[in-house]
Design a protein around this motif. Structure first.
Motif, short mmCIF file in Angstrom:
data_model
loop_
_atom_site.label_atom_id
_atom_site.label_comp_id
_atom_site.label_asym_id
_atom_site.label_seq_id
_atom_site.Cartn_x
_atom_site.Cartn_y
_atom_site.Cartn_z
N MET A 191 0.84 -1.20 0.00
CA MET A 191 0.00 0.00 0.00
C MET A 191 0.88 1.25 0.00
SD MET A 191 -2.82 -0.89 2.93
CE MET A 191 -3.67 -2.46 2.98
N PRO A 192 0.43 2.32 -0.66
CA PRO A 192 1.16 3.58 -0.55
C PRO A 192 0.89 4.23 0.81
CG PRO A 192 -0.83 3.89 -1.83
CD PRO A 192 -0.74 2.42 -1.54
N THR A 193 1.79 5.02 1.28
CA THR A 193 1.59 5.74 2.54
C THR A 193 2.15 7.15 2.40
OG1 THR A 193 2.13 5.81 4.91
CG2 THR A 193 3.77 4.81 3.45
N TRP A 194 1.51 8.08 3.11
CA TRP A 194 1.97 9.47 3.07
C TRP A 194 3.08 9.75 4.08
CZ3 TRP A 194 1.35 11.14 7.91
CH2 TRP A 194 0.30 10.64 8.68
N VAL A 195 3.41 8.79 4.94
CA VAL A 195 4.43 9.00 5.97
C VAL A 195 5.80 9.12 5.29
CG1 VAL A 195 5.56 8.06 8.02
CG2 VAL A 195 3.10 7.73 7.67
N PRO A 196 6.54 10.19 5.52
CA PRO A 196 7.81 10.41 4.84
C PRO A 196 8.79 9.24 5.03
CG PRO A 196 7.16 12.38 6.03
CD PRO A 196 6.21 11.31 6.44
N GLY A 197 9.28 8.71 3.91
CA GLY A 197 10.30 7.67 3.93
C GLY A 197 9.82 6.28 4.25
N ALA A 198 8.52 6.11 4.53
CA ALA A 198 8.03 4.79 4.95
C ALA A 198 7.70 3.87 3.79
CB ALA A 198 6.80 4.95 5.84
N ALA A 199 7.20 4.44 2.68
CA ALA A 199 6.78 3.61 1.56
C ALA A 199 7.95 2.79 1.02
CB ALA A 199 6.20 4.49 0.46
N GLY A 200 7.75 1.48 0.93
CA GLY A 200 8.78 0.61 0.41
C GLY A 200 9.87 0.27 1.39
N SER A 201 9.80 0.80 2.62
CA SER A 201 10.82 0.50 3.62
C SER A 201 10.50 -0.83 4.30
CB SER A 201 10.89 1.61 4.66
OG SER A 201 9.77 1.54 5.55
N ALA A 202 11.40 -1.27 5.16
CA ALA A 202 11.18 -2.53 5.89
C ALA A 202 10.11 -2.38 6.96
CB ALA A 202 12.49 -2.99 6.53
N PHE A 203 9.67 -1.12 7.23
CA PHE A 203 8.62 -0.88 8.22
C PHE A 203 7.52 -0.02 7.58
CE2 PHE A 203 12.29 -1.88 10.88
CZ PHE A 203 11.73 -2.77 11.78
N ASP A 204 7.01 -0.50 6.44
CA ASP A 204 5.93 0.23 5.78
C ASP A 204 4.59 -0.24 6.33
OD1 ASP A 204 5.34 -2.18 4.55
OD2 ASP A 204 6.08 -1.58 2.57
N VAL A 205 3.49 0.11 5.66
CA VAL A 205 2.16 -0.20 6.21
C VAL A 205 1.78 -1.66 6.11
CG1 VAL A 205 1.17 2.11 6.00
CG2 VAL A 205 1.13 0.56 4.04
N ASP A 206 2.60 -2.47 5.44
CA ASP A 206 2.36 -3.91 5.44
C ASP A 206 2.95 -4.58 6.67
OD1 ASP A 206 1.02 -4.04 2.93
OD2 ASP A 206 2.94 -3.74 1.94
N ASN A 207 3.72 -3.83 7.46
CA ASN A 207 4.36 -4.37 8.64
C ASN A 207 3.62 -3.94 9.90
OD1 ASN A 207 6.17 -5.35 10.57
ND2 ASN A 207 7.99 -4.64 9.50
N LEU A 208 3.86 -2.74 10.36
CA LEU A 208 3.17 -2.15 11.52
C LEU A 208 3.30 -2.97 12.80
CD1 LEU A 208 -0.12 -0.85 9.82
CD2 LEU A 208 2.02 0.39 10.24
N PRO A 209 4.52 -3.18 13.29
CA PRO A 209 4.68 -3.86 14.59
C PRO A 209 4.30 -2.94 15.74
CG PRO A 209 6.80 -3.10 13.79
CD PRO A 209 5.82 -2.79 12.70
N TYR A 210 3.88 -3.56 16.85
CA TYR A 210 3.43 -2.84 18.04
C TYR A 210 4.53 -2.81 19.10
CZ TYR A 210 -1.44 -3.16 16.39
OH TYR A 210 -2.60 -3.03 15.67
N GLY A 211 4.60 -1.70 19.84
CA GLY A 211 5.55 -1.61 20.93
C GLY A 211 5.09 -0.61 21.97
N ALA A 212 5.77 -0.60 23.12
CA ALA A 212 5.49 0.35 24.19
C ALA A 212 6.62 1.36 24.25
CB ALA A 212 5.36 -0.38 25.53
N PHE A 213 6.27 2.65 24.31
CA PHE A 213 7.29 3.68 24.24
C PHE A 213 6.98 4.83 25.19
CE2 PHE A 213 3.94 5.36 21.63
CZ PHE A 213 4.05 6.74 21.71
#
Length: 386
Positions: free
Chosen positions: A1-23
């Motif tokens: 999927m395309p995403t408007w988040v800068p630098g995220a599209a096509g990265s190893a953490f794009d919208v097909d990933n979306l891991p959860y964490g506590a921060f």
């Protein structure tokens, strides 16, 4: 999927990933749950107007179950891909450089398995050279042990060299054979009642995390007969700060490895839960091994079935892990005891140093990729014994 988040599209953490964490944000005490998108964390509580993510732990969300997990994923993907959502969601994006990651969930119970044929065979050849490498039960059930939930720690936590009794002698002192185990962990969301068996794997397990099951081999070797691992394992187990949902791994699901003899009925696979993951181990920044998860003999659905077949209950936040991931080649071994054949074949590093087991100050990082996606790394540095 395309995403408007800068630098995220096509990265190893794009919208097909979306891991959860506590921060938490730098300089703040408030902890919250978010998802990683590119080099940002989306703060879920305000972004979704859902206070379940304000607790700083994934457990309340894990307990909601598969339908809620899937619906939340769809909502987050919509926020991060639809231009009309950008104005709302962008205000809740926090750069990774401005956050501190924490333990992502509260571990209820911890079980560690022993599911690599190559790892089990290597250790058998090492320690029982005059016997068959595998014990008679190994091909009939996924062997495991119950670990210590209270010493499961988040990536980045230093690991103090443990002390204990060691052979020969025995003598007491710091472990001289401190080791790692490259593993994949599975995080349980939906519990079961005492006395009932678990149902479908995907109905109970939310996602996966990388695990380093630190091991003191000399302490372990002296103590493990007749009841198995104890102090040689219980001092620390590190997990990634990111939990990758099963929904992000659909593209790397593969049939499990062929099994002979055919397992009992309760262990027969109904779905493909082998996972084609490429794992990597770095010692002080240098790659020393690339274990392939795809070749694991026992798959996680079988681990779950065996763990609950006697009526043992699941709890939200349970963690169970695969055991050491090792392949058939020498460069695919997931522990130093295998890489160096119990210290007899030292590893030569690029800087001229050698290693048999870990030395104080060593940093180990485990990473993995699933197709074009990345799992969160798990890292730890060895500190001297106290």
């Amino acid at each position: 999927m395309p995403t408007w988040v800068p630098g995220a599209a096509g990265s190893a953490f794009d919208v097909d990933n979306l891991p959860y964490g506590a921060f938490s944000r730098s300089g703040e005490d408030r902890r919250a749950v978010g998802v990683r998108i590119g080099d940002y964390v989306l703060d879920l509580a305000p972004a979704l107007a859902d206070e379940v993510f304000a607790s700083g732990s994934l457990n309340p969300f894990l307990a909601r179950g598969r339908a809620a997990w899937d619906e939340t994923r769809r909502r987050v993907q919509a926020l991060l891909t639809q231009e009309e959502s950008r104005g709302t969601a962008e205000t809740h994006l926090v750069p990774l450089a401005e956050v501190r990651m924490h333990m992502p969930f509260e571990v209820a119970d911890y079980v560690d398995f022993y599911c690599s044929l190559e790892h089990a065979s290597n250790l058998g050849r090492m320690f029982r050279p005059d016997e068959e490498p595998l014990k008679p039960n190994w091909r009939h059930l996924p062997v495991g042990y119950h670990g210590r939930a209270g010493t499961v720690v988040a990536s980045g936590t230093s690991v103090v060299r443990p002390s204990g009794q060691r052979a020969p002698g025995p003598v007491f002192g710091p472990s001289a054979k401190l080791d790692i185990e490259v593993e994949l962990g599975f995080v349980v969301g939906v519990p079961t009642a005492l006395g009932e068996r678990a149902g479908s794997f995907a109905d109970h397990v939310f996602g996966v995390t990388l695990v380093n099951d630190w091991s003191a081999r000399d302490i372990q070797a002296w103590e493990y007969v007749p009841l198995g691992p104890f102090l040689g394992k219980s001092f620390a187990t590190s997990v990634s700060p990111w939990i990758t949902p099963l929904a992000a791994l659909e593209h790397v699901r593969v049939p499990g490895r062929a099994q002979e003899p055919e397992p009992m009925d309760y262990l027969r696979r109904a779905e493909n839960w082998g996972l084609d993951l490429a794992m990597e181990v770095r010692l002080n920044g240098e790659v020393v091994s690339r274990p392939p998860y795809r070749g694991m003999y026992w798959t996680p659905d079988q681990m779950l079935a065996h763990m609950t077949v006697n009526g043992a209950s699941l709890r939200t936040g349970d963690l169970f892990a695969s055991g050491t991931v090792s392949g058939a080649e020498s460069g695919e071994r997931g522990s130093f005891i295998e890489m160096t054949w119990n210290g007899t074949e030292p590893i030569k590093l690029a800087n001229g140093e050698t290693r048999t087991f870990l030395e104080d100050g060593d940093t180990v990082t485990i990473s993995a990729t699933a197709g074009g996606l990345a799992l969160g790394e798990v890292t730890g540095t060895v500190k001297p014994a106290r």
